[in-house]
Design an enzyme around this catalytic site. Structure first.
Site, PDB file in Angstrom:
ATOM      1  N   ARG A  48       7.144  46.130 -51.688  1.00  0.00           N
ATOM      2  CA  ARG A  48       7.897  44.439 -51.109  1.00  0.00           C
ATOM      3  C   ARG A  48       7.481  43.963 -52.245  1.00  0.00           C
ATOM      4  O   ARG A  48       6.598  44.338 -52.824  1.00  0.00           O
ATOM      5  CB  ARG A  48       8.278  43.427 -50.522  1.00  0.00           C
ATOM      6  CG  ARG A  48       6.778  43.575 -49.864  1.00  0.00           C
ATOM      7  CD  ARG A  48       6.786  42.336 -48.521  1.00  0.00           C
ATOM      8  NE  ARG A  48       5.085  42.020 -47.657  1.00  0.00           N
ATOM      9  CZ  ARG A  48       4.978  41.792 -47.583  1.00  0.00           C
ATOM     10  NH1 ARG A  48       5.085  41.049 -46.675  1.00  0.00           N
ATOM     11  NH2 ARG A  48       3.356  41.511 -47.229  1.00  0.00           N
ATOM     12  N   SER A  52       0.295  45.179 -53.366  1.00  0.00           N
ATOM     13  CA  SER A  52       0.414  45.899 -53.393  1.00  0.00           C
ATOM     14  C   SER A  52       1.419  47.081 -54.272  1.00  0.00           C
ATOM     15  O   SER A  52       0.892  47.713 -55.106  1.00  0.00           O
ATOM     16  CB  SER A  52       1.264  46.387 -51.950  1.00  0.00           C
ATOM     17  OG  SER A  52      -0.291  45.947 -50.746  1.00  0.00           O
ATOM     18  N   HIS A 107       1.232  56.728 -37.329  1.00  0.00           N
ATOM     19  CA  HIS A 107       0.776  56.394 -36.594  1.00  0.00           C
ATOM     20  C   HIS A 107       2.759  56.530 -35.318  1.00  0.00           C
ATOM     21  O   HIS A 107       3.160  56.466 -35.385  1.00  0.00           O
ATOM     22  CB  HIS A 107       0.456  55.261 -36.165  1.00  0.00           C
ATOM     23  CG  HIS A 107      -0.396  54.709 -34.827  1.00  0.00           C
ATOM     24  ND1 HIS A 107      -1.048  55.851 -34.133  1.00  0.00           N
ATOM     25  CD2 HIS A 107      -0.420  52.894 -34.313  1.00  0.00           C
ATOM     26  CE1 HIS A 107      -0.799  54.421 -32.573  1.00  0.00           C
ATOM     27  NE2 HIS A 107      -0.471  53.622 -32.024  1.00  0.00           N
TER      28      HIS A 107
HETATM   29  N1  LIG Z   1      -5.996  52.391 -41.342  1.00  0.00           N
HETATM   30  C1  LIG Z   1      -5.991  53.333 -41.386  1.00  0.00           C
HETATM   31  O1  LIG Z   1      -7.070  53.354 -41.342  1.00  0.00           O
HETATM   32  C2  LIG Z   1      -4.897  54.076 -40.592  1.00  0.00           C
HETATM   33  C3  LIG Z   1      -3.598  53.004 -39.869  1.00  0.00           C
HETATM   34  N2  LIG Z   1      -3.006  54.443 -39.222  1.00  0.00           N
HETATM   35  C4  LIG Z   1      -1.075  53.580 -39.447  1.00  0.00           C
HETATM   36  O2  LIG Z   1      -0.801  54.073 -40.955  1.00  0.00           O
HETATM   37  C5  LIG Z   1      -0.228  52.511 -41.502  1.00  0.00           C
HETATM   38  C6  LIG Z   1       0.148  51.471 -41.523  1.00  0.00           C
HETATM   39  O3  LIG Z   1      -1.613  51.689 -41.998  1.00  0.00           O
HETATM   40  P1  LIG Z   1      -2.049  51.096 -42.834  1.00  0.00           P
HETATM   41  O4  LIG Z   1      -2.515  51.486 -44.406  1.00  0.00           O
HETATM   42  O5  LIG Z   1      -3.957  50.261 -42.350  1.00  0.00           O
HETATM   43  O6  LIG Z   1      -1.459  48.914 -43.581  1.00  0.00           O
HETATM   44  P2  LIG Z   1      -1.863  48.089 -44.572  1.00  0.00           P
HETATM   45  O7  LIG Z   1      -1.769  46.671 -43.790  1.00  0.00           O
HETATM   46  O8  LIG Z   1      -3.352  48.959 -45.036  1.00  0.00           O
HETATM   47  O9  LIG Z   1      -1.041  47.934 -45.720  1.00  0.00           O
HETATM   48  C7  LIG Z   1       0.765  48.000 -45.484  1.00  0.00           C
HETATM   49  C8  LIG Z   1       1.062  48.345 -46.689  1.00  0.00           C
HETATM   50  O10 LIG Z   1       2.398  47.590 -46.537  1.00  0.00           O
HETATM   51  C9  LIG Z   1       3.003  46.972 -47.209  1.00  0.00           C
HETATM   52  N3  LIG Z   1       3.768  46.192 -46.385  1.00  0.00           N
HETATM   53  C10 LIG Z   1       3.777  45.337 -45.516  1.00  0.00           C
HETATM   54  N4  LIG Z   1       4.706  44.459 -44.917  1.00  0.00           N
HETATM   55  C11 LIG Z   1       5.908  45.229 -45.809  1.00  0.00           C
HETATM   56  C12 LIG Z   1       7.463  44.788 -45.970  1.00  0.00           C
HETATM   57  N5  LIG Z   1       7.983  43.291 -44.892  1.00  0.00           N
HETATM   58  N6  LIG Z   1       7.751  45.305 -46.941  1.00  0.00           N
HETATM   59  C13 LIG Z   1       7.635  46.321 -47.838  1.00  0.00           C
HETATM   60  N7  LIG Z   1       5.949  46.419 -47.858  1.00  0.00           N
HETATM   61  C14 LIG Z   1       4.991  45.711 -46.916  1.00  0.00           C
HETATM   62  C15 LIG Z   1       1.567  46.019 -47.323  1.00  0.00           C
HETATM   63  O11 LIG Z   1       1.870  45.110 -48.809  1.00  0.00           O
HETATM   64  P3  LIG Z   1       1.926  44.091 -49.684  1.00  0.00           P
HETATM   65  O12 LIG Z   1       0.457  43.811 -50.225  1.00  0.00           O
HETATM   66  O13 LIG Z   1       2.707  43.838 -50.126  1.00  0.00           O
HETATM   67  O14 LIG Z   1       1.553  43.220 -47.776  1.00  0.00           O
HETATM   68  C16 LIG Z   1       0.531  47.198 -47.654  1.00  0.00           C
HETATM   69  O15 LIG Z   1       0.906  47.782 -48.443  1.00  0.00           O
HETATM   70  C17 LIG Z   1       0.525  52.224 -39.906  1.00  0.00           C
HETATM   71  O16 LIG Z   1       1.480  52.381 -38.949  1.00  0.00           O
HETATM   72  C18 LIG Z   1      -1.455  52.938 -39.053  1.00  0.00           C
HETATM   73  O17 LIG Z   1      -1.646  52.420 -37.894  1.00  0.00           O
HETATM   74  C19 LIG Z   1      -3.500  55.001 -38.946  1.00  0.00           C
HETATM   75  C20 LIG Z   1      -4.351  55.460 -39.204  1.00  0.00           C
HETATM   76  C21 LIG Z   1      -5.050  55.713 -39.815  1.00  0.00           C
END
Ligand SMILES: NC(=O)C1=CN([C@@H]2O[C@H](COP(=O)(O)OP(=O)(O)OC[C@H]3O[C@@H](n4cnc5c(N)ncnc54)[C@H](OP(=O)(O)O)[C@@H]3O)[C@@H](O)[C@H]2O)C=CC1
Ligand SMILES: CC(=O)[C@](C)(O)C(=O)O
Length: 337
Positions: A48, A52, A107
């Site tokens: 969105r 990011s 995940h």
């Molecule tokens: N963090 C980790 O190290 C780990 C995470 N995971 C898994 O990876 C997945 C992602 O987690 P993680 O990387 O931590 O997430 P983050 O919170 O770090 O990043 C989320 C991303 O999604 C975007 N986003 C959020 N809401 C929306 C939306 N409605 N539409 C479009 N984009 C959106 C955010 O952009 P914006 O800037 O716009 O908010 C951001 O770029 C999860 O399933 C998690 O369980 C698995 C292993 C480890």
């Protein structure tokens, strides 16, 4: 004996000519997208408009609204926060997912707890790095990889596992090793690990140790060094060679204290609590609470986050990090999201 998959077990060519859409560009998204690109995979980003989107463009990626990215993709990797995946999937992914494409996760939460139920004509694969996203990128750049888990929920193409292993190779995970599992096992063990050990367990242990020393009149700075700062050094030794390696390196005095006092601090009551935490993960209690918390706008999450950020431990630590010049060059203050 566990079966590990390595570089020689994975063929990057399986992704040749395919477009991978990484949806989300946060901790995992930025790391996996950059690693895949460096591995020669064609990657686009779905987001969105916002912080990011700007970062992904700055990093040289083609960025699209989520639905457009999905329409262009052969592999869609959902790296959104777990609590928003189901809504975004329903509204912006499912209607545009190409028949015969592949839906990836890092995940298993939303598949395992039935929040996302993909159509039967797509592959559904889990490639879950066992480490934070920023380390997934850092370790890849250093020439190694963060190990990962692979699971196949749907194999519509007959090639889902090969596709997953190619993806795992693209993010560097097969350099370290990839273990085959199920969405259920990854979800339940990951939730347990982050609650009872890695995040929740360790945080409460560190805070309890810090508060015990400070309440007994010792300098907070010394309590911080003893209970948090030095923890990294100790855990590095465990990472390199298990508990035995840590115990080899510390003094015999410390090793004896480990054996004589450790179980008094983390004893039977803690083990019982761990079993209760696991049970609430397995029966879906935690998942329902987390989904409900988000539906209500995260009142408890925000309150608890604020309380923790204002803890004396955090204030003392921030001041000490500012004073430790060598650290200043390496670590930035955590982004206050
Ligand atoms: N963090 C980790 O190290 C780990 C995470 N995971 C898994 O990876 C997945 C992602 O987690 P993680 O990387 O931590 O997430 P983050 O919170 O770090 O990043 C989320 C991303 O999604 C975007 N986003 C959020 N809401 C929306 C939306 N409605 N539409 C479009 N984009 C959106 C955010 O952009 P914006 O800037 O716009 O908010 C951001 O770029 C999860 O399933 C998690 O369980 C698995 C292993 C480890
Ligand atoms: C890094 C990791 O895998 C965690 C702690 O489970 C997560 O961030 O979800």
């Amino acid at each position: 004996m566990v079966k590990m998959y390595y570089d020689q077990d994975a063929q990057l060519d399986v992704l040749k000519g395919k477009t991978v859409a990484v949806i989300g560009y946060g901790s995992q998204g930025h790391a996996q997208a950059q690693n895949l690109r460096d591995s020669g995979v064609h990657v686009i980003i779905g987001l969105r408009p916002g912080r990011s989107w700007e970062q992904a463009e700055q990093d040289g990626f083609e960025v699209f609204e989520v639905d457009e990215a999905v329409r262009r993709a052969d592999v869609v990797q959902l790296l959104l926060p777990d609590e928003v995946q189901a809504k975004v999937y329903q509204e912006q992914v499912a209607p545009h997912l190409k028949s015969g494409s592949a839906l990836f996760f890092s995940h298993g939460f939303n598949i395992h707890f039935g929040q996302i139920q993909p159509a039967s004509d797509v592959d559904v694969v889990l490639i879950a790095p066992k480490g934070p996203g920023h380390l997934v990128r850092r370790v890849y750049v250093e020439g190694f990889g963060v190990p990962a888990l692979i699971a196949v929920h749907q194999n519509a193409s007959g090639q889902a596992k090969e596709l997953g292993l190619a993806y795992a190779k693209g993010i560097g995970a097969t350099r370290a090793g990839v273990i085959e599992t199920t969405f259920k096992e990854e979800t339940e063990t990951d939730l347990f690990g982050e609650q009872a050990v890695l995040c929740g367990g360790v945080s409460e242990l560190v805070k309890a140790g810090f508060e015990t020393l400070v309440e007994a009149g010792y300098q907070p700075e010394i309590a911080y060094f003893e209970c948090l700062h030095e923890l990294k050094l100790i855990v590095d030794l465990m990472y390199e060679g298990g508990l035995a390696n840590m115990r080899y390196s510390v003094s015999d005095t410390a090793e004896y204290g480990d054996y004589s006092s450790g179980k008094r601090v983390v004893g039977e009551a803690s083990r019982q609590a761990m079993k209760e935490v696991l049970k609430e993960i397995q029966d879906g209690t935690f998942a329902r609470n987390w989904i409900d918390e988000n539906r209500q706008g995260r009142p408890n999450f925000q309150r608890l986050r604020e309380e923790e950020r204002n803890h004396q431990l955090e204030r003392v630590g921030a001041e000490l990090r500012r004073m430790m010049a060598w650290l200043d060059g390496k670590k930035k203050e955590p982004v206050q999201s």
